[in-house]
Design a protein around this motif. Sequence first.
Motif, PDB file in Angstrom:
ATOM      1  N   GLU A 662       4.679 -10.264   5.583  1.00 37.32           N
ATOM      2  CA  GLU A 662       5.383  -9.649   5.672  1.00 37.32           C
ATOM      3  C   GLU A 662       4.662  -8.620   5.849  1.00 37.32           C
ATOM      4  O   GLU A 662       3.959  -8.391   3.832  1.00 37.32           O
ATOM      5  CB  GLU A 662       6.198 -10.059   4.799  1.00 37.32           C
ATOM      6  CG  GLU A 662       8.081  -9.205   4.485  1.00 37.32           C
ATOM      7  CD  GLU A 662       9.131  -9.310   3.689  1.00 37.32           C
ATOM      8  OE1 GLU A 662       9.873  -8.849   3.404  1.00 37.32           O
ATOM      9  OE2 GLU A 662       8.731 -10.855   3.724  1.00 37.32           O
ATOM     10  N   GLU A 664       5.654  -4.594   4.056  1.00 39.63           N
ATOM     11  CA  GLU A 664       6.613  -4.141   2.740  1.00 39.63           C
ATOM     12  C   GLU A 664       5.810  -2.657   3.205  1.00 39.63           C
ATOM     13  O   GLU A 664       4.558  -2.532   2.456  1.00 39.63           O
ATOM     14  CB  GLU A 664       7.500  -4.513   1.638  1.00 39.63           C
ATOM     15  CG  GLU A 664       8.136  -3.940   1.359  1.00 39.63           C
ATOM     16  CD  GLU A 664       8.475  -4.660  -0.103  1.00 39.63           C
ATOM     17  OE1 GLU A 664       9.644  -4.817  -0.976  1.00 39.63           O
ATOM     18  OE2 GLU A 664       8.015  -5.116  -0.593  1.00 39.63           O
ATOM     19  N   PHE A 665       6.707  -1.421   2.906  1.00 34.63           N
ATOM     20  CA  PHE A 665       5.521  -0.011   3.093  1.00 34.63           C
ATOM     21  C   PHE A 665       6.994   0.349   2.571  1.00 34.63           C
ATOM     22  O   PHE A 665       8.428   0.414   2.718  1.00 34.63           O
ATOM     23  CB  PHE A 665       6.081   0.686   4.329  1.00 34.63           C
ATOM     24  CG  PHE A 665       5.753   1.868   4.212  1.00 34.63           C
ATOM     25  CD1 PHE A 665       4.875   2.267   3.623  1.00 34.63           C
ATOM     26  CD2 PHE A 665       6.189   2.559   5.211  1.00 34.63           C
ATOM     27  CE1 PHE A 665       4.408   3.788   2.973  1.00 34.63           C
ATOM     28  CE2 PHE A 665       5.717   4.396   4.888  1.00 34.63           C
ATOM     29  CZ  PHE A 665       5.122   4.600   4.031  1.00 34.63           C
ATOM     30  N   ILE A 666       6.538   0.809   1.029  1.00 34.83           N
ATOM     31  CA  ILE A 666       7.579   1.827   0.314  1.00 34.83           C
ATOM     32  C   ILE A 666       6.971   3.290   0.047  1.00 34.83           C
ATOM     33  O   ILE A 666       5.825   2.990  -1.073  1.00 34.83           O
ATOM     34  CB  ILE A 666       7.378   0.788  -1.243  1.00 34.83           C
ATOM     35  CG1 ILE A 666       7.935  -0.692  -1.407  1.00 34.83           C
ATOM     36  CG2 ILE A 666       8.129   1.292  -2.332  1.00 34.83           C
ATOM     37  CD1 ILE A 666       8.025  -1.062  -2.417  1.00 34.83           C
ATOM     38  N   ARG A 701       3.559 -11.754   1.185  1.00 30.82           N
ATOM     39  CA  ARG A 701       4.199 -10.084   1.601  1.00 30.82           C
ATOM     40  C   ARG A 701       2.781  -9.687   0.785  1.00 30.82           C
ATOM     41  O   ARG A 701       2.715  -9.629  -0.582  1.00 30.82           O
ATOM     42  CB  ARG A 701       4.542 -10.396   0.342  1.00 30.82           C
ATOM     43  CG  ARG A 701       5.404  -8.670   0.465  1.00 30.82           C
ATOM     44  CD  ARG A 701       6.686  -8.291   0.131  1.00 30.82           C
ATOM     45  NE  ARG A 701       7.692  -8.510   0.274  1.00 30.82           N
ATOM     46  CZ  ARG A 701       9.123  -9.302   0.044  1.00 30.82           C
ATOM     47  NH1 ARG A 701       9.325  -8.218  -0.701  1.00 30.82           N
ATOM     48  NH2 ARG A 701      10.420  -9.512   0.184  1.00 30.82           N
ATOM     49  N   THR A 703       2.245  -5.718   0.365  1.00 25.43           N
ATOM     50  CA  THR A 703       2.799  -3.729   0.431  1.00 25.43           C
ATOM     51  C   THR A 703       2.191  -3.232   0.331  1.00 25.43           C
ATOM     52  O   THR A 703       0.806  -2.937  -0.366  1.00 25.43           O
ATOM     53  CB  THR A 703       2.977  -4.488  -1.591  1.00 25.43           C
ATOM     54  OG1 THR A 703       4.611  -5.625  -1.572  1.00 25.43           O
ATOM     55  CG2 THR A 703       4.437  -2.692  -1.469  1.00 25.43           C
ATOM     56  N   GLU A 705       2.474   0.886  -0.776  1.00 30.38           N
ATOM     57  CA  GLU A 705       3.305   1.974  -1.566  1.00 30.38           C
ATOM     58  C   GLU A 705       2.258   2.991  -1.545  1.00 30.38           C
ATOM     59  O   GLU A 705       1.366   3.417  -2.113  1.00 30.38           O
ATOM     60  CB  GLU A 705       3.616   1.144  -2.764  1.00 30.38           C
ATOM     61  CG  GLU A 705       4.143   1.728  -3.684  1.00 30.38           C
ATOM     62  CD  GLU A 705       4.995   1.376  -4.924  1.00 30.38           C
ATOM     63  OE1 GLU A 705       5.323   2.178  -5.823  1.00 30.38           O
ATOM     64  OE2 GLU A 705       4.251   0.402  -5.069  1.00 30.38           O
ATOM     65  N   SER A 733      -1.302  -4.177  -1.661  1.00 31.52           N
ATOM     66  CA  SER A 733      -1.202  -4.525  -3.038  1.00 31.52           C
ATOM     67  C   SER A 733      -0.404  -6.346  -2.156  1.00 31.52           C
ATOM     68  O   SER A 733      -0.071  -6.458  -0.990  1.00 31.52           O
ATOM     69  CB  SER A 733      -0.256  -4.740  -3.780  1.00 31.52           C
ATOM     70  OG  SER A 733       0.174  -3.464  -4.528  1.00 31.52           O
ATOM     71  N   ASP A 734      -1.460  -7.879  -3.126  1.00 27.10           N
ATOM     72  CA  ASP A 734      -1.588  -9.255  -2.508  1.00 27.10           C
ATOM     73  C   ASP A 734      -0.945 -10.021  -3.841  1.00 27.10           C
ATOM     74  O   ASP A 734      -1.304  -9.463  -4.473  1.00 27.10           O
ATOM     75  CB  ASP A 734      -1.824  -9.531  -1.065  1.00 27.10           C
ATOM     76  CG  ASP A 734      -3.784  -9.262  -2.208  1.00 27.10           C
ATOM     77  OD1 ASP A 734      -3.742 -10.860  -2.503  1.00 27.10           O
ATOM     78  OD2 ASP A 734      -4.374  -8.981  -1.926  1.00 27.10           O
ATOM     79  N   THR A 789      -4.403  -5.760  -6.109  1.00 26.58           N
ATOM     80  CA  THR A 789      -3.855  -4.263  -5.585  1.00 26.58           C
ATOM     81  C   THR A 789      -5.152  -3.472  -5.411  1.00 26.58           C
ATOM     82  O   THR A 789      -6.180  -3.500  -6.740  1.00 26.58           O
ATOM     83  CB  THR A 789      -2.900  -3.262  -6.736  1.00 26.58           C
ATOM     84  OG1 THR A 789      -1.931  -4.540  -6.694  1.00 26.58           O
ATOM     85  CG2 THR A 789      -2.728  -2.360  -6.863  1.00 26.58           C
TER      86      THR A 789
END
Length: 939
Positions: A662, A664-666, A701, A703, A705, A733-734, A789
Amino acid sequence: MAMENDKIFRMSEDTPGKLILMMKALDFTGDAIGIVDPEGRHCYQNRAFSELFEFETAQEVVAQGSGFNLVQDKSIAREITDSIMAGEAWAGALTMVTKSGRNFPAFQRVDAIRDDGGKVIGFIFVITDWTERRRAETLLLSQYDLAHAVGATSDLDGFLALCVGFAIQGSGMDCGAIYLVKGDGSLSMRSHSGLSQSFARKIAWYAPDSPYTTMVLKGSPVFTHVNNLENLVDPVCWQEGLKAVGLIPIKHEHRVIGCLGVASCKAGTFSEISRDALETITSFMGLHIMKKQAEEQLRRSEAQLAERVKEMKCLFELSSLIEAPGISLEEIFEQGIGLIPPGWQYPEITCARLKIEGREYKTDNYRNTSWRLSQEIVRSGIRVGTLDVCYLEERPLMDQGPFLKEEADLMESLAKRFQSVIDQRRTREALVASEEKYRNLYENAQIGLVRTRLFDGLFLEANLHMVEMFGYDSRDELLQQRSISDFYVEPGARAYMVAALRENGQVENHEARFRRRDGSLCWLRFSGRLYGPGENFEGVVTDITETKEAEAQKERLAEQYRQAQKVEAIGRLAAGVAHDMNNLLTPILGFGEMLMADLDLGDRQRRYVDQIVRAGHRTRNLVRQLLAFGRKQTLQYKPLNLNATIQEFEPLLRRTIREDIEIEFIPDPGIQTIKADIGQVEQVIMNLAVNAQDAMPEGGRLTLETAMEDIDPASAAARPGTREGRYVMLAVSDPGCGMDDAVREHIFEPFFSTKGDQGTGLGLATVYGIVKQHGGNIWVYSEPGRGTTFKVYLPVSDDAPVEQKAPEVSPGGPGGSETILLVEDNGQVRDFGSAVLTQQGYTVLVAEDGAEALQILSSHGGSVDLLLTDVIMPGMNGKELFTRAVDMHPGLKVLYMSGYTGNVIARHGVLEEGVEFIQKPFTVQGLTARVRKLLWGQA
């Protein structure tokens, strides 16, 4: 301002209002902007222009004449004038001059202003002040050089010599010197550079009450020039021909400990850059001068302690000789005189003689010299003999002359020993007093003294300094530990020392690690010998922990430097290999595409050719990775919003990453613009995402950011190669398997991979190269089993982000009838280019190098429309060839090609505006489209 010049400003009904708005808008720009008419006279300047060049009124600007008189180098001014008069824009770095004569570095761009008919009616120039940029570069270089100097020198004089050199280089001065404040308050020169020996002797020392010393001890820098030099510093300076002198105090904890002086034979005052560089150097020097002085004092103390041990040994052995049973007085005197020279500082040139009770005893090498120390031997108030110690040659003078005070004390002790022998081998009281004195020397020695049994290391005796080394409060506590072997960190070191003692009877400078009482580690150095029938050991011990730690730190710095050299060398190798591979790939891909176009759809050979072309494309992608790692690829920097770039790239990223991961973009909506190559940024994101995917074999996931972060000076100093400032941060990050310290240390090295045969080891090395080429930094945080990260820091830009536009389509068909001169030193690339262009209908002239190309141009009867040339060639590069060729054919266009970028095409990896360039390997369609576009632009 002369705004009425209708050659530049065409008037209309609403022109005055627009002009006012335009002028007010230009007044708010940070760059200096000016407009001149075709004759070079000023017509307009904005507020920044007047402030930068110190003009108070528009009339002052007009009165100064040509608009290019503000350029310091008149040859560059003429170059600018020639360029703009030819209708060409000019841009470059140069030095400008203000109204008051102050010089400053700047970047200037000049463009022609044309009317609707294309006629030049004026020129506009934009000037950017580079003073702060140059200051920052100078200060950074000075700080780096000084940091290197601390580890590169082991003594104070070597460090000061390097500092003087850096000061002269950083300030642009001709000569310099460093003075240190002595204990009496005077100034003494310790190092200099660029001074004649006669001049250096004249200014080598200044008394505590001299004006020069008083001025330095005030603690404020003084920068002066020839007009007031006579009143501020030693007149000898200006008599020597110096026209500018700077005096910068060196401080440690707010106390002046010395002074850095620099001087120049050129007139003028110090620039802000040179002052900053000098003050940076002196602020750095204070602490390290004190450290170097402390190290020298430690070395001197160690040497003095070693001498004291030798003296103590001499006294000890003489006492043992006197106390030996059954030995006669004559034997004591004969053997005792031979024990004296080894106890002296220079035993090889020392001799001794004893005259006592009418007899004389002396060493074999005894000779009476002028360098003699004598001691009377007195018994019951009556002189009964004399002990003489002589040096056979002159030795360095000490504070008390040719002999130290301690040596005089030693002579006194020796005399007392001989006196005690005369007094029936010493009365009981004399024996007690002598032993007490020896014990005091032993206990108070600032070096460890120890005796142990050899076979098991059992403590027999230790002085107080030895007790302190192991962290105990009393001697009894240490001796209760029974054996020194219990303190060794590596038991093998103890066995090595025992073996050396049994083989040689003594050991010198044996070093080993020990564990103190509180568990901390220390390094100790042993020197000693075996004594007694039971093979016991006695020796001296020195704590060298600080020295070892300094050596370890120096080795770590050296390893970092070697690692940086290795990465840079591999980068250069990668760039060179990429260039050669691009030359090979050009004909492979080109001829492959031509075969693909010629073969029928049903041809069974078509799939073979297709595989060749596919392999060529994969190789080209690998070459791009090599160029990215070597930071040698040509980039198109544009202002970007990183959030928008990631959002546009996210669909492709989702199609690439496995479905069980998955994404995820923040985003941080407040991030600022960066200036970057969008393709390279996408490659960074893709490589980091693929790396994270490999760390999550069971899915998870990913990520992404973004955020704004400031790197302060302390954080920048903690990470070499990092600059302070404001950055846009991208974190990838994972929650995968993570990395240990050993893997993290090599993660960005080229060809380092944890995937075995499944990886090339170029993915993260490519990311590192791209980030560094963009002026950024990348840091990794990871622990085994806790994920990873990666944080990428890219510097912010003041430019607004631009939208990506679809590429323009060249007008007309793919071919033409023009004449093209193809110049390429690689035969395969040359054959391919000639075949493609000939197939398109062009007349192609072929040359192997620049000299042959010029011969063809001079002998060719017709016109030549386009020069297609390699950038780097033997003898003459592409830019030099075009410069000479365009004189022969004024309308000639040029298209450069290269497998890598050189100084002719790219500076700092960024393609210059206005230069047409095609990267190897290129395709048939790519080459023909670029050629067609250039020739249509000419029509």
